[in-house]
Motif scaffolding. Structure first.
Motif, PDB file in Angstrom:
ATOM      1  N   SER A   9       0.811  -1.219   0.000  1.00 11.22           N
ATOM      2  CA  SER A   9       0.000   0.000   0.000  1.00 11.22           C
ATOM      3  C   SER A   9       0.846   1.271   0.000  1.00 11.22           C
ATOM      4  N   ALA A  61      -3.787   8.726  -7.077  1.00  9.89           N
ATOM      5  CA  ALA A  61      -3.306   7.405  -6.669  1.00  9.89           C
ATOM      6  C   ALA A  61      -2.778   7.444  -5.241  1.00  9.89           C
ATOM      7  N   GLU A 109      -3.840   9.446  -2.895  1.00 10.42           N
ATOM      8  CA  GLU A 109      -4.995   9.545  -2.002  1.00 10.42           C
ATOM      9  C   GLU A 109      -5.628   8.177  -1.776  1.00 10.42           C
ATOM     10  N   ARG A 110      -5.731   7.392  -2.840  1.00 10.57           N
ATOM     11  CA  ARG A 110      -6.288   6.038  -2.699  1.00 10.57           C
ATOM     12  C   ARG A 110      -5.381   5.181  -1.821  1.00 10.57           C
TER      13      ARG A 110
END
Length: 205
Positions: free
Chosen positions: A108, A121, A123-124
């Motif tokens: 992650s 990306a 932020e996700r």
């Protein structure tokens, strides 16, 4: 043995385990931007995946992938507190914890270590990191000191290393007080400190 590493990367977990086990080893730093180690060796000739960690044995054989390396190392010292449990379910739980850290939690953070990642990306990825941290806060919410069955394991060492990256994602780990306390406990272990010092990371610890 020789450990090829990049400072502060996931190879730090293997480095710490080597020190915790009291094994003799050499360190050789890899510079990804140059594709070479500090002695000028082409790293692709050592590890075709061009990633760390890689552990080279005296006979020239090379073993890669952090989860595999730490399990291999503790299998050499079955009497050590880091050794995998003999009981099968307990052993599987340590491997389960390692899999979570290596596959879910570690992955992650990838967008924050790539110059090509756009803000959306990131932020996700940050939202996913928050989800993982909330899970970990629940795990440590029962008062345990260690991740799996409240017993120190290689999963704790790998988890500590990944938790050191939280601030790089724009989050503050102290928002998850129990997880933050775990990272602080691990950080002061003598062999953790010696590994951080060897990689020039004490000021960033």
């Amino acid at each position: 043995m020789k450990l090829y590493y990049v400072p502060a990367s996931c190879s730090l977990a293997t480095h710490i385990v080597l020190r915790e086990l009291g094994m003799e080893f050499d360190l050789e730093r890899y510079n990804p931007s140059e594709g070479q180690t500090e002695t000028g060796s082409a790293y692709a000739g050592i590890n075709a995946k061009a990633r760390v960690p890689a552990l080279e044995f005296a006979n020239g054989e090379v073993l890669t992938e952090g989860s595999a390396l730490v399990q291999y190392l503790v299998s050499q010292t079955p009497e050590h507190e880091l050794a995998l449990p003999i009981e099968l379910v307990a052993r599987a739980r340590v491997q389960e914890g390692l899999s979570f850290v290596a596959s879910d939690f570690h992955k992650s953070f990838s967008p924050f270590f790539s110059a090509d990642t756009d803000d959306a990306a990131k932020e996700r990825a940050q939202a996913l990191i928050v989800k993982h941290l909330e899970y970990l806060e629940t795990v440590f919410g029962d008062g345990r000191e260690y991740f799996i069955d409240n017993k120190l394991s290689v999963a704790d060492i790998y988890l500590f290393v990944v938790l050191r990256w939280v601030e790089a994602s724009g989050l503050e780990l102290n928002a998850w007080k129990k997880v933050f306390a775990f990272r602080e406990r691990m950080n002061i272990r003598p062999h953790v400190q010696s590994a951080l010092e060897a990689e020039g990371l004490l000021e960033a610890a």
